[in-house]
Design a protein around this motif. Sequence first.
Motif, PDB file in Angstrom:
ATOM      1  N   MET A  91      52.269 -12.759  36.921  1.00 37.61           N
ATOM      2  CA  MET A  91      52.076 -12.293  37.096  1.00 37.61           C
ATOM      3  C   MET A  91      50.894 -12.278  36.387  1.00 37.61           C
ATOM      4  SD  MET A  91      52.089  -9.412  34.598  1.00 37.61           S
ATOM      5  CE  MET A  91      53.573  -9.172  34.280  1.00 37.61           C
ATOM      6  N   LYS A  92      49.729 -11.796  36.691  1.00 33.78           N
ATOM      7  CA  LYS A  92      47.963 -12.461  35.983  1.00 33.78           C
ATOM      8  C   LYS A  92      47.143 -11.066  36.084  1.00 33.78           C
ATOM      9  CE  LYS A  92      49.383 -16.004  36.187  1.00 33.78           C
ATOM     10  NZ  LYS A  92      49.645 -17.510  34.847  1.00 33.78           N
ATOM     11  N   GLU A  93      47.076 -11.596  34.674  1.00 29.09           N
ATOM     12  CA  GLU A  93      45.684 -10.305  34.448  1.00 29.09           C
ATOM     13  C   GLU A  93      44.713 -10.472  34.072  1.00 29.09           C
ATOM     14  OE1 GLU A  93      46.621  -7.810  30.807  1.00 29.09           O
ATOM     15  OE2 GLU A  93      45.709  -6.367  31.178  1.00 29.09           O
ATOM     16  N   VAL A  94      44.057  -9.827  34.765  1.00 29.08           N
ATOM     17  CA  VAL A  94      42.098  -9.428  35.067  1.00 29.08           C
ATOM     18  C   VAL A  94      42.240  -8.591  34.402  1.00 29.08           C
ATOM     19  CG1 VAL A  94      42.036  -9.308  37.497  1.00 29.08           C
ATOM     20  CG2 VAL A  94      40.186 -10.121  36.401  1.00 29.08           C
ATOM     21  N   VAL A  95      40.776  -8.378  33.642  1.00 29.91           N
ATOM     22  CA  VAL A  95      40.583  -7.573  32.741  1.00 29.91           C
ATOM     23  C   VAL A  95      38.686  -7.500  33.188  1.00 29.91           C
ATOM     24  CG1 VAL A  95      40.245  -8.689  30.781  1.00 29.91           C
ATOM     25  CG2 VAL A  95      39.421  -6.510  30.305  1.00 29.91           C
ATOM     26  N   VAL A  96      38.494  -6.219  33.429  1.00 32.85           N
ATOM     27  CA  VAL A  96      36.844  -6.395  33.893  1.00 32.85           C
ATOM     28  C   VAL A  96      36.772  -5.775  32.789  1.00 32.85           C
ATOM     29  CG1 VAL A  96      35.119  -5.429  35.343  1.00 32.85           C
ATOM     30  CG2 VAL A  96      37.226  -6.229  36.144  1.00 32.85           C
ATOM     31  N   LEU A  97      35.048  -7.379  32.010  1.00 31.04           N
ATOM     32  CA  LEU A  97      34.015  -5.985  31.412  1.00 31.04           C
ATOM     33  C   LEU A  97      32.892  -6.489  31.508  1.00 31.04           C
ATOM     34  CD1 LEU A  97      35.965  -8.030  28.082  1.00 31.04           C
ATOM     35  CD2 LEU A  97      36.045  -5.466  29.015  1.00 31.04           C
ATOM     36  N   SER A  98      31.931  -6.104  30.811  1.00 34.20           N
ATOM     37  CA  SER A  98      30.191  -6.020  30.716  1.00 34.20           C
ATOM     38  C   SER A  98      29.480  -6.132  29.304  1.00 34.20           C
ATOM     39  CB  SER A  98      29.568  -4.841  31.759  1.00 34.20           C
ATOM     40  OG  SER A  98      29.877  -4.029  30.947  1.00 34.20           O
ATOM     41  N   GLY A  99      29.852  -6.175  28.240  1.00 33.22           N
ATOM     42  CA  GLY A  99      28.601  -5.595  27.436  1.00 33.22           C
ATOM     43  C   GLY A  99      28.377  -4.234  27.573  1.00 33.22           C
ATOM     44  N   TRP A 118      36.943 -10.614  44.810  1.00 36.19           N
ATOM     45  CA  TRP A 118      37.792 -10.787  45.020  1.00 36.19           C
ATOM     46  C   TRP A 118      39.026 -11.711  45.562  1.00 36.19           C
ATOM     47  CZ3 TRP A 118      41.412  -9.346  41.478  1.00 36.19           C
ATOM     48  CH2 TRP A 118      42.984  -9.313  42.190  1.00 36.19           C
ATOM     49  N   GLN A 119      38.471 -12.801  46.520  1.00 36.02           N
ATOM     50  CA  GLN A 119      39.258 -14.312  46.899  1.00 36.02           C
ATOM     51  C   GLN A 119      38.383 -14.640  45.918  1.00 36.02           C
ATOM     52  OE1 GLN A 119      40.390 -13.456  49.422  1.00 36.02           O
ATOM     53  NE2 GLN A 119      41.358 -16.421  48.343  1.00 36.02           N
ATOM     54  N   ALA A 120      37.322 -14.608  45.110  1.00 31.68           N
ATOM     55  CA  ALA A 120      37.172 -16.064  43.565  1.00 31.68           C
ATOM     56  C   ALA A 120      38.210 -16.029  42.965  1.00 31.68           C
ATOM     57  CB  ALA A 120      35.756 -16.230  43.237  1.00 31.68           C
ATOM     58  N   ILE A 121      38.606 -14.928  42.382  1.00 26.52           N
ATOM     59  CA  ILE A 121      39.392 -14.164  41.159  1.00 26.52           C
ATOM     60  C   ILE A 121      40.426 -14.782  41.953  1.00 26.52           C
ATOM     61  CG2 ILE A 121      40.285 -12.315  40.097  1.00 26.52           C
ATOM     62  CD1 ILE A 121      37.993 -10.543  39.751  1.00 26.52           C
ATOM     63  N   SER A 122      41.132 -14.152  43.028  1.00 25.48           N
ATOM     64  CA  SER A 122      42.867 -14.514  42.956  1.00 25.48           C
ATOM     65  C   SER A 122      43.413 -15.460  43.218  1.00 25.48           C
ATOM     66  CB  SER A 122      43.122 -13.552  43.914  1.00 25.48           C
ATOM     67  OG  SER A 122      42.340 -13.771  45.498  1.00 25.48           O
ATOM     68  N   THR A 123      41.607 -16.276  44.021  1.00 25.28           N
ATOM     69  CA  THR A 123      41.792 -18.420  43.839  1.00 25.28           C
ATOM     70  C   THR A 123      42.160 -18.540  42.369  1.00 25.28           C
ATOM     71  OG1 THR A 123      40.455 -18.431  45.900  1.00 25.28           O
ATOM     72  CG2 THR A 123      41.348 -20.558  44.329  1.00 25.28           C
ATOM     73  N   GLU A 124      40.667 -18.154  40.903  1.00 20.55           N
ATOM     74  CA  GLU A 124      40.876 -18.921  39.222  1.00 20.55           C
ATOM     75  C   GLU A 124      42.855 -18.590  39.571  1.00 20.55           C
ATOM     76  OE1 GLU A 124      39.358 -20.808  38.011  1.00 20.55           O
ATOM     77  OE2 GLU A 124      41.080 -19.606  36.808  1.00 20.55           O
ATOM     78  N   LEU A 125      42.833 -16.977  39.444  1.00 21.06           N
ATOM     79  CA  LEU A 125      44.227 -16.750  39.090  1.00 21.06           C
ATOM     80  C   LEU A 125      45.969 -17.465  39.528  1.00 21.06           C
ATOM     81  CD1 LEU A 125      44.194 -12.382  38.166  1.00 21.06           C
ATOM     82  CD2 LEU A 125      43.774 -14.775  36.512  1.00 21.06           C
ATOM     83  N   ASP A 126      46.003 -17.905  40.116  1.00 24.98           N
ATOM     84  CA  ASP A 126      46.569 -18.705  41.511  1.00 24.98           C
ATOM     85  C   ASP A 126      46.856 -19.845  40.676  1.00 24.98           C
ATOM     86  OD1 ASP A 126      47.375 -16.171  43.232  1.00 24.98           O
ATOM     87  OD2 ASP A 126      46.017 -17.434  44.814  1.00 24.98           O
ATOM     88  N   LYS A 127      45.778 -20.586  40.139  1.00 28.19           N
ATOM     89  CA  LYS A 127      45.361 -21.993  40.265  1.00 28.19           C
ATOM     90  C   LYS A 127      46.059 -21.628  38.447  1.00 28.19           C
ATOM     91  CE  LYS A 127      40.933 -22.991  40.845  1.00 28.19           C
ATOM     92  NZ  LYS A 127      39.695 -23.344  39.448  1.00 28.19           N
ATOM     93  N   GLN A 128      45.825 -20.578  38.072  1.00 29.64           N
ATOM     94  CA  GLN A 128      46.533 -20.701  36.765  1.00 29.64           C
ATOM     95  C   GLN A 128      48.257 -20.760  36.587  1.00 29.64           C
ATOM     96  OE1 GLN A 128      45.276 -17.424  33.665  1.00 29.64           O
ATOM     97  NE2 GLN A 128      42.883 -18.162  34.743  1.00 29.64           N
ATOM     98  N   ASP A 129      48.672 -20.116  37.661  1.00 27.89           N
ATOM     99  CA  ASP A 129      49.461 -20.289  38.276  1.00 27.89           C
ATOM    100  C   ASP A 129      50.253 -21.786  38.245  1.00 27.89           C
ATOM    101  OD1 ASP A 129      51.151 -17.995  38.015  1.00 27.89           O
ATOM    102  OD2 ASP A 129      50.255 -17.463  40.211  1.00 27.89           O
ATOM    103  N   LYS A 130      49.505 -23.060  38.004  1.00 22.18           N
ATOM    104  CA  LYS A 130      50.639 -24.109  38.975  1.00 22.18           C
ATOM    105  C   LYS A 130      49.952 -24.426  37.673  1.00 22.18           C
ATOM    106  CE  LYS A 130      49.047 -23.493  43.774  1.00 22.18           C
ATOM    107  NZ  LYS A 130      48.607 -23.575  44.335  1.00 22.18           N
ATOM    108  N   GLY A 176      44.636 -11.587  25.074  1.00 21.54           N
ATOM    109  CA  GLY A 176      46.147 -11.812  26.109  1.00 21.54           C
ATOM    110  C   GLY A 176      45.812 -11.424  27.539  1.00 21.54           C
ATOM    111  N   ALA A 177      44.911 -10.765  28.656  1.00 19.60           N
ATOM    112  CA  ALA A 177      44.478 -11.139  29.686  1.00 19.60           C
ATOM    113  C   ALA A 177      44.410 -12.959  29.935  1.00 19.60           C
ATOM    114  CB  ALA A 177      43.227 -10.502  30.078  1.00 19.60           C
ATOM    115  N   ASN A 178      44.494 -13.233  31.119  1.00 18.06           N
ATOM    116  CA  ASN A 178      44.652 -14.441  31.896  1.00 18.06           C
ATOM    117  C   ASN A 178      42.790 -15.204  32.195  1.00 18.06           C
ATOM    118  OD1 ASN A 178      47.317 -13.800  32.941  1.00 18.06           O
ATOM    119  ND2 ASN A 178      46.947 -15.834  32.362  1.00 18.06           N
ATOM    120  N   LEU A 179      42.219 -13.555  32.460  1.00 16.92           N
ATOM    121  CA  LEU A 179      40.531 -13.276  33.331  1.00 16.92           C
ATOM    122  C   LEU A 179      40.436 -12.749  32.944  1.00 16.92           C
ATOM    123  CD1 LEU A 179      39.110 -15.732  34.649  1.00 16.92           C
ATOM    124  CD2 LEU A 179      39.659 -14.855  36.787  1.00 16.92           C
ATOM    125  N   ALA A 180      38.881 -12.751  32.274  1.00 13.36           N
ATOM    126  CA  ALA A 180      37.462 -11.630  31.601  1.00 13.36           C
ATOM    127  C   ALA A 180      36.667 -12.087  33.192  1.00 13.36           C
ATOM    128  CB  ALA A 180      37.557 -12.074  30.751  1.00 13.36           C
TER     129      ALA A 180
END
Lengths: 289, 286
Positions: free
Chosen positions: A1-9, A277-289, A181-185
């Motif tokens: 399970m991976k967490e993406v948090v959306v921020l912006s400043g 979203w494709q780019a994000i899920s690809t990046e998160l999947d990469k972190q799984d490996k 602690g999130a996997n991706l911002a």
Amino acid sequence: MKEVVVLSGKGGTGKTSIVACFAVLARSKVLVDSDVDAADLYLLLQPEVKEENEFWSGQVAFIDEEKCTECGLCQELCRFEAIQDYTVDPISCEGCGFCYQVCPVNAVTMHSCMAGHWFTSDTRYGTLVHARLGIAEENSGKLVTLVRNKARLIAEKGDLHHIITDGPPGIGCPAIASLSGANLALLVTEPTLSGIHDLERVVSLCRHFGVLPMVCINKYDINEENTHRIENYCYSEGIEIGGKILFDNIITEALAKGLPVVQYSNSKVTQQIEELWQAISTELDKQDK
Amino acid sequence: MVISVASGKGGTGKTLVATSWALALSSNAKVQLLDCDVEEPNAHIFLHLQVDQSQPVSIAVPKVDETKCTYCGKCAEVCVYNAIAVVQTKVLIFAQLCHGCGACSYLCPESAITEESREIGVLERGHCGNVELIQGKLTIGEPMAPPIIREVKKHVDPTRTVIIDVPPGTSCPVVEAVKGTDFCLLVTEPTPFGLNDLSLAVEVVQKLQIPCGVIINRVGVGDDRVERYCVEEKIPVLLKIPLDREIAILYSKGIPLIEGMPQWRDAFLTLLQDIEQIVSASQVVK
């Protein structure tokens, strides 16, 4: 399970509109709105509340005027200028309890505050954990941590792949509590000088807390020169640009109808958000490996 | 008069309004603009701030003299923020959790705790013509904005018109920035997000008992629910700014609205007059 948090400043760059689209696009997920003092995601996801909890946090001092001898010690010691004329201004009081500790006649009592509510809800797109901080309350960081922890439990229990968190603007306490602690911002920016300035600060925040940043340039055609600046900046910083989204009023139109834009139209922006979203899920999947 | 410019929702145009307004007013008088969005201060971009003066903003955090400390644990007991822990013969201080209340040092029975200042940001002052800009900037990684906002507000000069650019949201940094101002101008947009966050912001100013008025930005997008809300709540709509690509482009380049489109100058001058009337009327009521 991976967490993406959306921020912006910077606020108002499109975080919530984009997260609502991810809610539609991601298959196995739990959603979190961690912008607890101006939570808007529910407006697009129309949640049905399943579980409501009170958020008790912090204390506020109260002086019993019958016992108070008006010695003034509390007033003199309070660093938050919360005591005047032997009464406590509950809005300025930070609940430190210094006055309670020092009062020679025990005239001060501390009262717990109900600082908001948090909810677990069903939506058409999956579970949403969200909250409502009381007006003018403190401790938003604690409430953020609470909703994120709840989402994590739900994701673990349901064996869900993603936690998608709609974060607050800024770089202070609630942003830090959303990020750690999130996997991706995913940092949603816009090609304005303010947007660029604020992006650089939130990138530094990601570095500080060791969270991988990815950038999305929203409304990129408003100022293509600034868009190039952002691209160059990201390139020099080694940050992936997950996507660029056109400036299109259709997003606001969809919002007025209470719908994520990907469910409202097949326009170019829909396609661009799908690719993001494709780019994000690809990046998160990469972190799984 | 001190006027705060807030919104609830981010990105509705607070800084656009605050900077153009300050510039418009500065043709007649000296004006102060305080940027209290210390997490992401942006007014300086529009005013091309030349910083004349920069000073660190610190909060007091405890320092333990271990030669005096008996590890009695009193400090940890009185600290409600869990910023001090006493473990056998060691005192641990978590400086980022400390609010600087001073209870631990005052209450230590051995007088073993002194305070040292810990920098959490900076305060910068500068000028742009007749506008004096004072901004706070929170150091990256620091969680607490309110002490910096308090420091910025100490520089309020009540003999002038003072405009305060408030951060987004409705929690402690917003309260700190809006508190004590004579009027709060709420900038919103005609969307469901704009309306939702406007209604939260209105609750904040009502709790603080500060009169308020609304500016609707990007009129033409969305719907009329914000206007209907203002009518129902009897909140005056003081200015409307249309959705206009040219305005968005000026903003993107960091050009103040009244510089790129000087026809807006009068609207901002009238805005102050309208607010002065509302404030004096509300004082009569009080």
